[in-house]
Scaffold this motif. Structure first.
Motif, short mmCIF file in Angstrom:
data_model
loop_
_atom_site.label_atom_id
_atom_site.label_comp_id
_atom_site.label_asym_id
_atom_site.label_seq_id
_atom_site.Cartn_x
_atom_site.Cartn_y
_atom_site.Cartn_z
N GLY A 249 0.82 -1.21 0.00
CA GLY A 249 0.00 0.00 0.00
C GLY A 249 0.86 1.25 0.00
O GLY A 249 2.09 1.18 -0.09
N GLU A 250 0.24 2.40 0.13
CA GLU A 250 0.98 3.66 0.17
C GLU A 250 1.94 3.69 1.36
O GLU A 250 2.98 4.33 1.32
N ARG A 251 1.56 3.01 2.44
CA ARG A 251 2.42 2.92 3.62
C ARG A 251 3.16 1.59 3.67
O ARG A 251 3.75 1.24 4.69
N GLY A 252 3.12 0.87 2.60
CA GLY A 252 3.73 -0.46 2.57
C GLY A 252 5.24 -0.41 2.56
O GLY A 252 5.85 0.55 2.06
N GLY A 253 5.84 -1.45 3.09
CA GLY A 253 7.28 -1.55 3.11
C GLY A 253 7.81 -2.42 1.99
O GLY A 253 8.79 -2.08 1.32
N ALA A 254 7.15 -3.56 1.74
CA ALA A 254 7.62 -4.47 0.70
C ALA A 254 7.14 -4.06 -0.69
O ALA A 254 7.89 -4.11 -1.66
N LEU A 255 5.86 -3.68 -0.79
CA LEU A 255 5.29 -3.19 -2.04
C LEU A 255 4.65 -1.84 -1.75
O LEU A 255 3.53 -1.77 -1.25
N ARG A 256 5.37 -0.77 -2.05
CA ARG A 256 4.84 0.57 -1.75
C ARG A 256 4.21 1.17 -2.99
O ARG A 256 4.85 1.24 -4.04
N LEU A 257 2.94 1.55 -2.86
CA LEU A 257 2.23 2.18 -3.97
C LEU A 257 2.62 3.65 -4.02
O LEU A 257 2.18 4.46 -3.22
N VAL A 258 3.47 3.99 -4.98
CA VAL A 258 3.99 5.35 -5.10
C VAL A 258 2.94 6.28 -5.70
O VAL A 258 2.72 7.40 -5.24
N SER A 259 2.25 5.80 -6.74
CA SER A 259 1.23 6.63 -7.38
C SER A 259 0.24 5.75 -8.12
O SER A 259 0.54 4.60 -8.47
N ARG A 260 -0.95 6.33 -8.35
CA ARG A 260 -2.02 5.62 -9.05
C ARG A 260 -2.71 6.62 -9.96
O ARG A 260 -3.23 7.62 -9.51
N ASP A 261 -2.68 6.35 -11.26
CA ASP A 261 -3.23 7.28 -12.24
C ASP A 261 -4.38 6.62 -12.99
O ASP A 261 -4.17 5.73 -13.81
N PRO A 262 -5.65 7.01 -12.70
CA PRO A 262 -6.80 6.40 -13.39
C PRO A 262 -6.77 6.67 -14.88
O PRO A 262 -6.46 7.79 -15.32
N THR A 263 -7.06 5.63 -15.67
CA THR A 263 -7.17 5.76 -17.12
C THR A 263 -8.58 5.35 -17.52
O THR A 263 -9.39 4.98 -16.68
N LEU A 264 -8.87 5.39 -18.81
CA LEU A 264 -10.22 5.11 -19.28
C LEU A 264 -10.67 3.70 -18.91
O LEU A 264 -11.81 3.50 -18.47
N LEU A 265 -9.79 2.71 -19.04
CA LEU A 265 -10.16 1.32 -18.79
C LEU A 265 -9.35 0.67 -17.68
O LEU A 265 -9.39 -0.55 -17.51
N GLY A 268 -2.81 3.36 -14.10
CA GLY A 268 -1.36 3.19 -14.13
C GLY A 268 -0.82 3.21 -12.71
O GLY A 268 -1.13 4.12 -11.94
N LEU A 269 -0.05 2.20 -12.35
CA LEU A 269 0.50 2.10 -11.00
C LEU A 269 2.02 2.25 -11.04
O LEU A 269 2.68 1.72 -11.94
N VAL A 270 2.55 2.96 -10.07
CA VAL A 270 3.99 3.00 -9.84
C VAL A 270 4.22 2.36 -8.48
O VAL A 270 3.67 2.80 -7.48
N ILE A 271 5.01 1.30 -8.47
CA ILE A 271 5.22 0.50 -7.27
C ILE A 271 6.71 0.42 -6.96
O ILE A 271 7.53 0.15 -7.84
N GLU A 272 7.04 0.66 -5.70
CA GLU A 272 8.42 0.55 -5.27
C GLU A 272 8.61 -0.76 -4.51
O GLU A 272 7.86 -1.06 -3.57
#
Length: 472
Positions: A249-265, A268-272
């Motif tokens: 999640g956004e506060r995650g340590g192993a898989l941190r969700l850096v950003s989330r950009d809604p698209t039409l269908l 887009g996720l950026v994961i650290e």
């Protein structure tokens, strides 16, 4: 298997099966006699013995004549562990998911990610038993322990090596998920639900925590959606048991969700992860879909999956039945989505998922189930009118309650909403009102194929009805 192989002093009698319903007892069966909320299984011990039960698992003070009494202060748990020995072997990799919302999507996404990695995988839960080529409905999020264990053993015989299952609060509190070696367990979130059974939120959370305190293997991994307010309790428990921990999640340590950009269908996720940044397009809309997908990825990684490949495979995930499923696009061009949301939190999440994609109005059709927590009905009404632009209150599964009375409770929190009791008519009205820039959300029943009215289950599928009304 001989009874003596399961319990001391059992002797050489052959065990042929296990049952918690006396009507399913056959010669050689071990019968589980438990106190229930509606029926006391102890009352049926004589009938079970008469049908051929060779042993009965029950409380110490219960009278058992004509069969071995396996006395236990916790008969449900004892019964489950005995049954597990009988039904074994099971798939080598088993994981479980608990939480108020997201269980079904998370176990199914976990199955898909495992399959992409080359494993023969299955999921068990609300949708039934799902493999790559089959689906068998069980009708319950967590079926009774005999059905559950026999299903999992059957999957092993078919060559399934990886299983993900939903662990509901009911199933956990009634020991319906015991007996398997669970090597990873995930927590999605916690919000109000099932208080008609648990009584309060503290008891509800305690039931969920059993997955991590007792069911998860001591050397297992806890996967936690770190952005939920209750996540810290699961994290603390994992630390106390010295288990491996994967937070996402956004506060995650192993898989941190850096950003989330809604698209039409999708989005887009950026994961650290592992000090690297990964970009992936998730072909599903909604923040909670991203949460479910990342939690599933955490489970796959916890069971040996490659981090980079698992994240890349998120781009290939398929929608889960009845979970923000796009049923149809109307003749005016408005998409109609069907979702299982039947709690205040889930309804708000579904609406929030669709809002960024709505240029015009968000039309919401929903109701509340009968014989369930009354307190959430007005809350759901409040959420619908707060975030929806046109709200239609209709019937869900009224069960034994008066449908009009249920709608009245919902409408207390939904001033300005339209009341249309008949669900088909409500869906038809919403579809007819939707313009080119509008989106319709039909919430509450999701994948369900019937509507429960009194003692009857009437055929009803929101997706099919939406398609029929859009074509009319």
């Amino acid at each position: 298997m001989k009874l003596g192989e399961l319990v001391t002093g059992g002797g050489g009698a052959s065990v042929t099966g296990f049952a918690i319903d006396h009507r399913k007892v056959a010669p050689g069966t071990i019968f589980g006699a438990f106190e229930g909320t509606r029926v006391n299984g102890e009352d049926f011990i004589p009938a079970a013995v008469a049908a051929g039960a060779i042993a009965v698992v029950a409380r110490p003070g219960v009278t058992v004549e004509g069969a071995l009494h396996i006395a236990s202060d916790n008969p449900r748990q004892t019964f489950a562990h005995l049954a597990a020995q009988f039904f074994a072997p099971f798939p080598e990799t088993v994981v479980a998911v608990t939480g108020t919302n997201g269980k079904t999507s998370t176990v199914e996404m976990t199955r898909q990610l495992w399959r992409m990695a080359g494993h023969h995988a299955a999921s068990i839960g609300t949708l039934g038993v799902t493999t790559s080529d089959d689906s068998v409905s069980t009708g319950l999020t967590t079926p009774d322990v005999v059905t559950f264990l026999s299903n999992v053993a059957g999957l092993a015989r078919e060559g399934v090596t990886h299983v993900a299952f939903e662990a509901s609060s009911h199933g956990l509190s009634q020991y319906r998920t015991e007996g398997l070696k669970v090597i990873a367990a995930a927590f999605t979130n916690l919000s109000r639900d099932h208080l008609d059974y648990h009584g309060d939120m503290a008891a509800y959370m305690t039931a969920k925590l059993r997955l991590f305190s007792e069911v998860l293997d001591p050397n297992g991994t806890a996967v936690v959606w770190a952005d939920d307010p209750q996540a810290a309790r699961v994290v603390d428990l994992a630390h106390a048991r010295r288990q491996r921990l994967i937070t996402v999640g956004e506060r995650g340590g192993a898989l941190r969700l850096v950003s989330r950009d809604p698209t039409l269908l999708g989005q887009g996720l950026v994961i650290e992860a592992e000090d690297r940044e990964f970009k992936v397009t998730l072909p599903l809309i909604g923040a909670y879909q991203a949460a479910n997908a990342l939690t599933a990825a955490g489970l796959v990684i916890a069971t040996g999956g490659d981090v980079g490949q698992t994240i890349a495979n998120l781009a290939r995930l398929q929608p889960v039945r009845g979970r923000l499923e796009r049923a149809v696009i109307t003749r005016t061009g408005a998409p109609v989505y069907v979702d299982y949301a039947h709690t205040p939190d889930a309804l708000e999440a579904a609406i929030a998922a669709l809002k960024p994609h709505t240029a015009g109005r968000l039309i919401v059709v929903f109701g509340a189930g009968g014989d369930r927590d009354h307190g959430k009905r007005e809350l759901m009404g409040e959420i619908a009118v707060r975030y929806g632009d046109l709200v239609i209150v209709t019937d869900d599964n009224p069960r034994s309650e008066d449908p009009a009375a249920i709608r009245a409770e919902v409408l207390k929190g939904a001033p300005g909403a339209i009341e249309i009791g008949d669900r088909r008519s409500a869906i038809a009205y919403a579809v007819g009102q939707a313009g080119a820039e509008d989106i319709v959300l039909i919430a509450g029943k999701g994948h369900e194929q019937g509507q429960i009215v009194g003692e009857l289950v009437l055929p009803f599928d929101d997706v099919s009805v939406a398609r029929e009304e859009a074509a009319a």
